[in-house]
Scaffold this motif. Structure first.
Motif, short mmCIF file in Angstrom:
data_model
loop_
_atom_site.label_atom_id
_atom_site.label_comp_id
_atom_site.label_asym_id
_atom_site.label_seq_id
_atom_site.Cartn_x
_atom_site.Cartn_y
_atom_site.Cartn_z
N SER A 106 0.83 -1.21 0.00
CA SER A 106 0.00 0.00 0.00
C SER A 106 0.86 1.25 0.00
O SER A 106 0.62 2.20 -0.76
CB SER A 106 -0.94 0.00 1.21
OG SER A 106 -1.77 -1.13 1.22
N VAL A 107 1.88 1.25 0.85
CA VAL A 107 2.79 2.39 0.91
C VAL A 107 3.55 2.54 -0.41
O VAL A 107 3.74 3.65 -0.91
CB VAL A 107 3.77 2.22 2.09
CG1 VAL A 107 4.93 3.21 1.98
CG2 VAL A 107 3.04 2.42 3.41
N LEU A 109 2.66 12.56 5.50
CA LEU A 109 1.29 12.06 5.68
C LEU A 109 1.30 10.60 6.11
O LEU A 109 0.56 10.19 7.01
CB LEU A 109 0.51 12.24 4.38
CG LEU A 109 -0.94 11.72 4.38
CD1 LEU A 109 -1.77 12.48 5.41
CD2 LEU A 109 -1.56 11.87 2.99
N LEU A 110 2.14 9.79 5.47
CA LEU A 110 2.21 8.37 5.82
C LEU A 110 2.73 8.17 7.24
O LEU A 110 2.22 7.33 7.99
CB LEU A 110 3.12 7.63 4.83
CG LEU A 110 2.55 7.44 3.41
CD1 LEU A 110 3.63 6.91 2.47
CD2 LEU A 110 1.35 6.50 3.43
N LEU A 111 3.74 8.95 7.63
CA LEU A 111 4.27 8.85 8.99
C LEU A 111 3.21 9.20 10.03
O LEU A 111 3.07 8.52 11.06
CB LEU A 111 5.49 9.76 9.15
CG LEU A 111 6.75 9.36 8.39
CD1 LEU A 111 7.83 10.41 8.56
CD2 LEU A 111 7.26 8.00 8.85
N GLY A 146 8.34 4.60 9.21
CA GLY A 146 9.57 4.95 8.51
C GLY A 146 10.27 3.73 7.95
O GLY A 146 10.80 3.76 6.83
N MET A 147 10.28 2.64 8.70
CA MET A 147 10.93 1.41 8.23
C MET A 147 10.19 0.84 7.01
O MET A 147 10.81 0.35 6.07
CB MET A 147 10.99 0.39 9.36
CG MET A 147 11.88 0.81 10.51
SD MET A 147 11.80 -0.27 11.97
CE MET A 147 12.61 -1.74 11.34
N VAL A 148 8.86 0.91 7.01
CA VAL A 148 8.08 0.44 5.86
C VAL A 148 8.34 1.33 4.65
O VAL A 148 8.56 0.85 3.53
CB VAL A 148 6.58 0.41 6.20
CG1 VAL A 148 5.75 0.10 4.95
CG2 VAL A 148 6.29 -0.61 7.29
N ILE A 149 8.35 2.64 4.87
CA ILE A 149 8.60 3.58 3.77
C ILE A 149 10.01 3.38 3.21
O ILE A 149 10.22 3.37 1.99
CB ILE A 149 8.42 5.03 4.26
CG1 ILE A 149 6.95 5.29 4.62
CG2 ILE A 149 8.89 6.03 3.21
CD1 ILE A 149 6.72 6.60 5.35
N GLY A 150 10.99 3.23 4.09
CA GLY A 150 12.37 3.09 3.65
C GLY A 150 12.62 1.81 2.88
O GLY A 150 13.58 1.74 2.09
N SER A 151 11.79 0.80 3.08
CA SER A 151 11.99 -0.47 2.36
C SER A 151 11.36 -0.47 0.98
O SER A 151 11.52 -1.44 0.23
CB SER A 151 11.39 -1.62 3.19
OG SER A 151 9.98 -1.48 3.29
#
Length: 452
Positions: free
Chosen positions: A235-236, A258-260, A282-287
């Motif tokens: 989703s991200v 917004l996601l954070l 942040g970990m999900v976004i960074g991956s």
């Protein structure tokens, strides 16, 4: 809902003046003391933590009470306004730090992370509970039971502070190192258990321990991790891919923020803590392969240079060092500090050695996880609000939070200089700090932030 009710009046001109003046003083003090800390070979977060102590009741409130009265640093409404600004900073700081975490490394070193997290929690928790059972009675709030008091002391001593650790690693340019990644991974795991323990001891102080009060937070944490590993990642990625299609660089920045906030709101709704959600988010976004890190450089600069220092400065506004003038309080503070530092370091060190890590890596983990900072402040505030801790015990816990954040960096720097830099770490350094970063990762006196 009464639609005919009068609208809420905006802030008055005087309130605006006091607010911007206090923000300016906090930021200016944090900047100057942060620079001084850097000159002394310490991370800037040390000076930033001391800024609030300077402006709060301990210094300004004692020496120039008229100024403190005009700034209204002792009034709840004024503190909440400043807290709101600082809280935005800590959410974004932790989120940006999460983006820099190498999830693949944590998977490969899952055993070491688990050992360090467990031992760094259990040893100081047990020591803190034992200490809480023997501390003087005048540190226990009137009408409070000794057992919930001891439990609060134990939880306050066993947690680490992800925001402070994150800022320290960024200041020292150690986040790209394997040991820095393991420190952040272990701190995040410790915080998961720490918030669970906080919910349990809060229940002890109010309605008593029930199965639902323990099982429900555990279920929430397990479900949250499962969501991050399954639904959240694709989703991200889809949302970031849409943001990346626009030519406006601000679209990517706004989407990440917004996601954070969405992840932070989710964990706060589950009564876990918004900071934890920001880290996991942040970990999900960074991956995600769709994240354009180059576009986030302005956000990183603003957060680390403005918003984060404001948050750390606000932590000292509620601290009153004049309580330490009483010999019993001062002696108790020294005892709590020694036990907190020794048991946290020993727990992390023993866990790392059990996981067959080297001596210097183990020392780095023990030093890094010793910083308690803002998370301990939150626990102290909860204990104060629930009528378990006195103002004196609250001050002792805040003092431990600040001093442990002061003592962690020198040992961490010494240990990191004795750990060999790998090719993977150099590549991660370039990825985090940009192509101009010095490949010599031992230079922890280099710039705190470069274009990502």
């Amino acid at each position: 809902m009464n639609l005919s009710a009068e609208p809420i009046a905006p802030m008055s001109g005087h309130q605006v003046l006091v607010f911007v003046t206090l923000i300016g003083l906090l930021l200016g003090s944090a900047l100057l003391l942060g620079l001084l800390a850097r000159r002394l070979g310490l991370p800037s977060v040390i000076g930033e933590l001391c800024a609030g102590v300077l402006i709060g009741p301990s210094i300004v409130g004692t020496l120039v009470p008229d100024v403190a009265g005009w700034l209204q640093t002792g009034q709840e409404r004024q503190l909440h306004l400043v807290d709101a600004v600082g809280y935005l900073g800590v959410l974004l700081l932790v989120g940006i730090t999460g983006i820099g975490i190498d999830v693949g490394l944590l998977r490969r070193r899952a055993g070491a992370t688990a050992w360090v997290s467990a031992t760094a929690l259990v040893l100081p928790l047990a020591a803190g509970v034992a200490l809480g059972l023997v501390l003087p009675d005048d540190l226990v709030a009137q009408g409070a039971d000794r057992v919930p008091f001891a439990a609060f002391v134990g939880v306050a001593m066993c947690v680490s502070a992800v925001p402070v650790i994150a800022k320290t690693l960024l200041d020292m340019r150690l986040l790209h190192r394997d040991v820095g990644q393991l420190i952040m991974g272990s701190a995040t795991a410790s915080d998961l258990v720490g918030w669970l323990l906080l919910s349990v001891v809060s229940a002890m102080a109010t309605v008593g321990v029930r199965a639902a009060n323990v099982l429900l937070p555990v279920a929430f944490i397990a479900g949250l991790v499962l969501i991050c590993m399954t639904v959240a990642r694709p989703s991200v990625g889809y949302v970031l891919r849409l943001a990346g299609r626009t030519r406006d660089h601000g679209a990517m920045t706004a989407t990440v923020v917004l996601l954070l906030f969405a992840f932070a709101a989710l964990t706060q709704a589950l009564h876990l803590e918004a900071v934890l959600g920001a880290m996991l988010g942040g970990m999900v976004i960074g991956s995600s392969k769709y994240l354009d890190r180059e576009k986030l450089a302005p956000l990183r600069t603003f957060v680390t240079a403005v918003l984060a220092p404001l948050f750390f400065a606000t932590a000292g506004l509620r601290m009153d060092l004049t309580a330490l003038a009483r010999p019993t309080v001062l002696a108790a503070a020294g005892l709590v500090l020694v036990v907190a530092v020794v048991t946290k370091f020993a727990g992390a060190y023993l866990g790392a050695r059990t996981a067959r890590m080297g001596r210097w890596e183990s020392m780095a983990l023990g030093a890094g996880l010793n910083a308690r900072g803002a998370i301990e402040v939150i626990i102290a505030i909860v204990g104060l609000q629930l009528g378990v801790l006195t103002t004196e015990m609250y001050t002792i816990i805040i003092l431990v939070a600040i001093i442990t954040s002061l003592t962690a960096p020198p040992m961490l720097r010494l240990a990191a200089r004795n750990i060999e830099v790998t090719a993977e770490e150099k590549a991660r350094d370039r990825w985090l700090n940009g192509p101009t970063a010095d490949d010599n990762a031992d230079d922890d006196d280099g710039p705190t932030l470069r274009a990502a």
